[in-house]
Write a protein that holds these residues in place. Structure first.
Motif, PDB file in Angstrom:
ATOM      1  N   TYR A 189       2.098 -10.715 -28.992  1.00  0.00           N
ATOM      2  CA  TYR A 189       2.624  -9.703 -28.372  1.00  0.00           C
ATOM      3  C   TYR A 189       3.765  -9.269 -29.532  1.00  0.00           C
ATOM      4  O   TYR A 189       4.055 -10.204 -30.495  1.00  0.00           O
ATOM      5  CB  TYR A 189       3.578 -10.018 -27.183  1.00  0.00           C
ATOM      6  CG  TYR A 189       2.666 -10.298 -26.033  1.00  0.00           C
ATOM      7  CD1 TYR A 189       1.989  -9.286 -25.476  1.00  0.00           C
ATOM      8  CD2 TYR A 189       2.602 -11.554 -25.477  1.00  0.00           C
ATOM      9  CE1 TYR A 189       1.045  -9.514 -24.310  1.00  0.00           C
ATOM     10  CE2 TYR A 189       1.890 -11.863 -24.327  1.00  0.00           C
ATOM     11  CZ  TYR A 189       1.070 -10.713 -23.786  1.00  0.00           C
ATOM     12  OH  TYR A 189       0.195 -11.267 -22.849  1.00  0.00           O
ATOM     13  N   GLN A 190       4.241  -7.935 -29.557  1.00  0.00           N
ATOM     14  CA  GLN A 190       4.994  -7.582 -30.418  1.00  0.00           C
ATOM     15  C   GLN A 190       6.424  -8.361 -30.485  1.00  0.00           C
ATOM     16  O   GLN A 190       6.977  -8.854 -29.474  1.00  0.00           O
ATOM     17  CB  GLN A 190       5.600  -6.202 -30.178  1.00  0.00           C
ATOM     18  CG  GLN A 190       6.543  -5.556 -31.030  1.00  0.00           C
ATOM     19  CD  GLN A 190       6.879  -4.007 -30.987  1.00  0.00           C
ATOM     20  OE1 GLN A 190       6.444  -3.522 -30.005  1.00  0.00           O
ATOM     21  NE2 GLN A 190       7.838  -3.564 -31.500  1.00  0.00           N
ATOM     22  N   ILE A 191       6.803  -8.850 -31.494  1.00  0.00           N
ATOM     23  CA  ILE A 191       8.204  -9.593 -31.658  1.00  0.00           C
ATOM     24  C   ILE A 191       9.145  -8.768 -31.822  1.00  0.00           C
ATOM     25  O   ILE A 191       9.415  -7.957 -32.871  1.00  0.00           O
ATOM     26  CB  ILE A 191       8.061 -10.710 -32.690  1.00  0.00           C
ATOM     27  CG1 ILE A 191       6.745 -11.696 -32.692  1.00  0.00           C
ATOM     28  CG2 ILE A 191       9.322 -11.336 -33.156  1.00  0.00           C
ATOM     29  CD1 ILE A 191       6.557 -12.610 -33.879  1.00  0.00           C
ATOM     30  N   VAL A 192      10.047  -8.851 -30.792  1.00  0.00           N
ATOM     31  CA  VAL A 192      11.483  -8.156 -31.021  1.00  0.00           C
ATOM     32  C   VAL A 192      12.824  -9.099 -31.280  1.00  0.00           C
ATOM     33  O   VAL A 192      13.070 -10.119 -30.618  1.00  0.00           O
ATOM     34  CB  VAL A 192      11.694  -7.508 -29.422  1.00  0.00           C
ATOM     35  CG1 VAL A 192      12.868  -6.672 -29.438  1.00  0.00           C
ATOM     36  CG2 VAL A 192      10.665  -6.700 -29.114  1.00  0.00           C
ATOM     37  N   GLU A 193      13.122  -8.741 -32.685  1.00  0.00           N
ATOM     38  CA  GLU A 193      14.169  -9.569 -33.036  1.00  0.00           C
ATOM     39  C   GLU A 193      15.358  -9.301 -32.592  1.00  0.00           C
ATOM     40  O   GLU A 193      15.707  -8.184 -31.978  1.00  0.00           O
ATOM     41  CB  GLU A 193      14.167  -9.419 -34.727  1.00  0.00           C
ATOM     42  CG  GLU A 193      12.971  -9.697 -35.308  1.00  0.00           C
ATOM     43  CD  GLU A 193      12.654 -11.316 -35.711  1.00  0.00           C
ATOM     44  OE1 GLU A 193      13.543 -12.028 -34.943  1.00  0.00           O
ATOM     45  OE2 GLU A 193      11.564 -11.679 -36.053  1.00  0.00           O
ATOM     46  N   LYS A 247       3.300 -11.949 -42.423  1.00  0.00           N
ATOM     47  CA  LYS A 247       3.136 -11.417 -41.129  1.00  0.00           C
ATOM     48  C   LYS A 247       1.908 -10.462 -40.784  1.00  0.00           C
ATOM     49  O   LYS A 247       1.582 -10.331 -39.754  1.00  0.00           O
ATOM     50  CB  LYS A 247       4.692 -10.535 -40.957  1.00  0.00           C
ATOM     51  CG  LYS A 247       4.562  -9.268 -41.761  1.00  0.00           C
ATOM     52  CD  LYS A 247       5.753  -8.556 -41.609  1.00  0.00           C
ATOM     53  CE  LYS A 247       5.620  -7.237 -42.634  1.00  0.00           C
ATOM     54  NZ  LYS A 247       7.119  -6.655 -42.526  1.00  0.00           N
ATOM     55  N   GLU A 248       1.349 -10.502 -42.107  1.00  0.00           N
ATOM     56  CA  GLU A 248      -0.111  -9.663 -41.959  1.00  0.00           C
ATOM     57  C   GLU A 248      -1.137 -10.656 -41.924  1.00  0.00           C
ATOM     58  O   GLU A 248      -2.134 -10.344 -41.491  1.00  0.00           O
ATOM     59  CB  GLU A 248      -0.174  -8.784 -43.066  1.00  0.00           C
ATOM     60  CG  GLU A 248       0.616  -7.660 -43.311  1.00  0.00           C
ATOM     61  CD  GLU A 248       0.366  -6.716 -44.518  1.00  0.00           C
ATOM     62  OE1 GLU A 248      -0.638  -6.678 -44.974  1.00  0.00           O
ATOM     63  OE2 GLU A 248       1.495  -5.713 -44.768  1.00  0.00           O
ATOM     64  N   SER A 292      -1.225 -12.728 -36.788  1.00  0.00           N
ATOM     65  CA  SER A 292      -0.872 -11.982 -35.795  1.00  0.00           C
ATOM     66  C   SER A 292       0.054 -12.518 -34.701  1.00  0.00           C
ATOM     67  O   SER A 292      -0.130 -13.933 -34.480  1.00  0.00           O
ATOM     68  CB  SER A 292      -1.949 -11.085 -35.277  1.00  0.00           C
ATOM     69  OG  SER A 292      -2.857 -12.217 -34.370  1.00  0.00           O
ATOM     70  N   SER A 293       0.994 -11.870 -33.910  1.00  0.00           N
ATOM     71  CA  SER A 293       1.375 -12.453 -32.750  1.00  0.00           C
ATOM     72  C   SER A 293       0.850 -11.741 -31.343  1.00  0.00           C
ATOM     73  O   SER A 293       0.238 -10.927 -31.469  1.00  0.00           O
ATOM     74  CB  SER A 293       2.945 -11.990 -32.765  1.00  0.00           C
ATOM     75  OG  SER A 293       3.494 -12.310 -31.526  1.00  0.00           O
TER      76      SER A 293
END
Length: 486
Positions: free
Chosen positions: A478-482, A471-472, A475-476
């Motif tokens: 946008y922020q990923i909301v699980e 994950k480092e 990058s995505s």
């Protein structure tokens, strides 16, 4: 075969034929025009479509595209695009199984056909390989190409060196010349054994990896072998700032000047990507690179899409042609959409020149067909004319998303994509009809490709500087909301 439009070839140039006809027999075109006077066995009316010569991809992706992993993840050396010394010291290993490598090539070959590419010179990344490509996997690639019907030029990639990142963050090079020369010997043997296999559908080439990973001995012997075998030699060079600085540090010259000093450049030399040359905005000061390339007859393989993604590009396609430099096209990334490459190339050329008339649609269409054929010394490819091989693509002009058609070539360059390739014929064999390739389950293959790609990403920490978690590294947007279980 008849269609609303046909791209014929007369007097050394492509011509457009409204309501034209193409007749082929035993893999060879015997007539292009109007009103064929002979008898025919089968008539195929393609309707509101364009029948055109297939594209020739001089740098065709043949694996799962790892460049997408660096699209928004920089700098490359911190994101797994350069081996850390810790990984190299532990012993690099193959990150794909032999079966996965065979699948990737077959999957990639099918994707090339689906984008209207009929002749391909495969390219794959060595970042996730132990060192170079193997003869065994390319024997499998030859069988896969023959099964699908794709015309290919094959040769396993080899190198004498590799870049790596020291613990302090500096990038250096490790060389193992005997290992690289052994790879060259194996590639030469492969060429001798596989040239003109499968009825001539499979031809061969020599493919040293990148100029900065090659020693002088490897390049000299490669050039000599290429001349003796009469096969194309492809070397990625003049494509990055790291390469420019490294070659200058090691040899005191630009990449092109060094190749000239090694007597490497010939009319059968293919040079992707040709962006970091002198003089250009990427290389300060005066220089002779373009003059050397033009004088040698070597071919610049222009890959506009992948270059543009990383802020590079020719300065420019039009100026290279004016200098007398031979230019062919390559895709070198996913999607292997030659039309998209041509569209990006045309726009970046006009931007570089600051002029809408700097190049036209037909200039890029010529490069993707006649330019590729010329690079390979194949006057029987890249055009629809009697005596040529029956390699052709039917482009769907009835797609309502395409818009109105006045000139079919300009329409392709404005609003079409590789997905508008409806039917593909290679060497007289219909290898795709209505977007379907016999024996290929596209949905199943796409799912398998995703699983293999996910597996590769999970291994990235092993070969990334500092070994951070996945994950480092990636990058995505946008922020990923699980999802949270309640």
């Amino acid at each position: 075969m008849t269609a609303a439009w046909v791209v014929g070839h007369e007097g050394g140039k492509h011509v457009l034929m409204p309501h034209g006809e193409v007749v082929h027999q035993d893999g060879e075109i015997i007539y292009v025009g109007h009103g064929f006077p002979g008898e025919i066995d089968e008539r195929i009316d393609c309707g509101q479509a364009l029948i055109a010569p297939g594209f020739i991809d001089l740098d065709a992706l043949s694996d799962l595209d790892t460049t997408i992993l660096s699209f928004d993840n920089h700098p490359a050396w911190r994101k797994g695009r350069v081996w850390p010394k810790s990984y190299m010291d532990a012993g690099p290993y193959e990150m794909y199984t032999p079966e996965e490598l065979v699948f990737q090539k077959r999957h990639a070959f099918a994707q090339l056909i689906r984008n209207g590419i009929t002749t391909a010179l495969p390219i794959a990344s060595l970042f996730y390989r132990e060192w170079g490509e193997t003869v065994e996997e390319f024997e499998g690639a030859a069988d896969a190409a023959a099964e699908l019907g794709l015309r290919v030029y094959l040769g396993p990639a080899y190198r004498t060196g590799n870049s790596y990142v020291e613990a302090n963050g500096t990038i250096d090079l490790f060389f193992d010349e005997p290992r690289g020369l052994k790879g060259l010997d194996e590639a030469i043997t492969f060429c001798g054994r596989m040239e003109r296999r499968h009825g001539g559908l499979v031809r061969t080439m020599l493919a040293p990896d990148r100029i900065e990973t090659c020693t002088a001995a490897l390049l000299r012997r490669t050039a000599a072998a290429g001349r003796e075998l009469g096969v194309p030699v492809r070397l990625h060079c003049s494509q990055s700032e790291f390469e420019r600085v490294t070659v200058n540090r090691l040899h005191g010259m630009t990449s092109i000047e060094w190749l000239e000093s090694l007597d490497f450049l010939t009319e059968k030399t293919l040079l992707p990507h040709g962006t970091h040359v002198s003089p250009s905005r990427f290389v300060p000061g005066p220089g002779r690179d373009l003059e050397i390339i033009a004088g040698s007859g070597a071919v610049v393989v222009h890959c506009p899409l992948v270059a543009g993604r990383f802020g590079n590009g020719l300065e420019s396609f039009a100026s290279y042609r004016k200098r007398g430099i031979r230019v062919g096209l390559g895709t070198d990334t996913s999607p292997p959409d030659m039309l998209l490459n041509m569209q990006v190339g045309l726009m970046t050329c006009r931007m570089a020149e600051g002029c809408a008339t700097a190049c036209r649609a037909e200039d890029y269409f010529d490069a993707a067909t006649l330019g590729g054929a010329d690079a390979l010394g194949r006057a029987d490819l890249g055009r629809l004319a009697p005596g040529c091989r029956a390699d052709l693509v039917v482009w769907d002009l009835a797609n309502p998303d395409l818009g109105q058609v006045i000139d079919p070539i300009q329409s392709l360059m404005v609003s079409a994509s590789g997905r508008d390739a409806k039917t593909v014929v290679i060497d007289g064999r219909t290898v795709m009809r209505d977007r379907e390739i016999p024996g290929v389950d596209h949905a199943s293959n796409a799912a398998r490709a995703q699983r293999q790609f996910d597996g590769l990403m999970r291994k990235y920490p092993q070969r990334t500087f500092g070994h951070p978690p996945v994950k480092e590294i990636f990058s995505s947007a946008y922020q990923i909301v699980e999802k949270v279980d309640r």
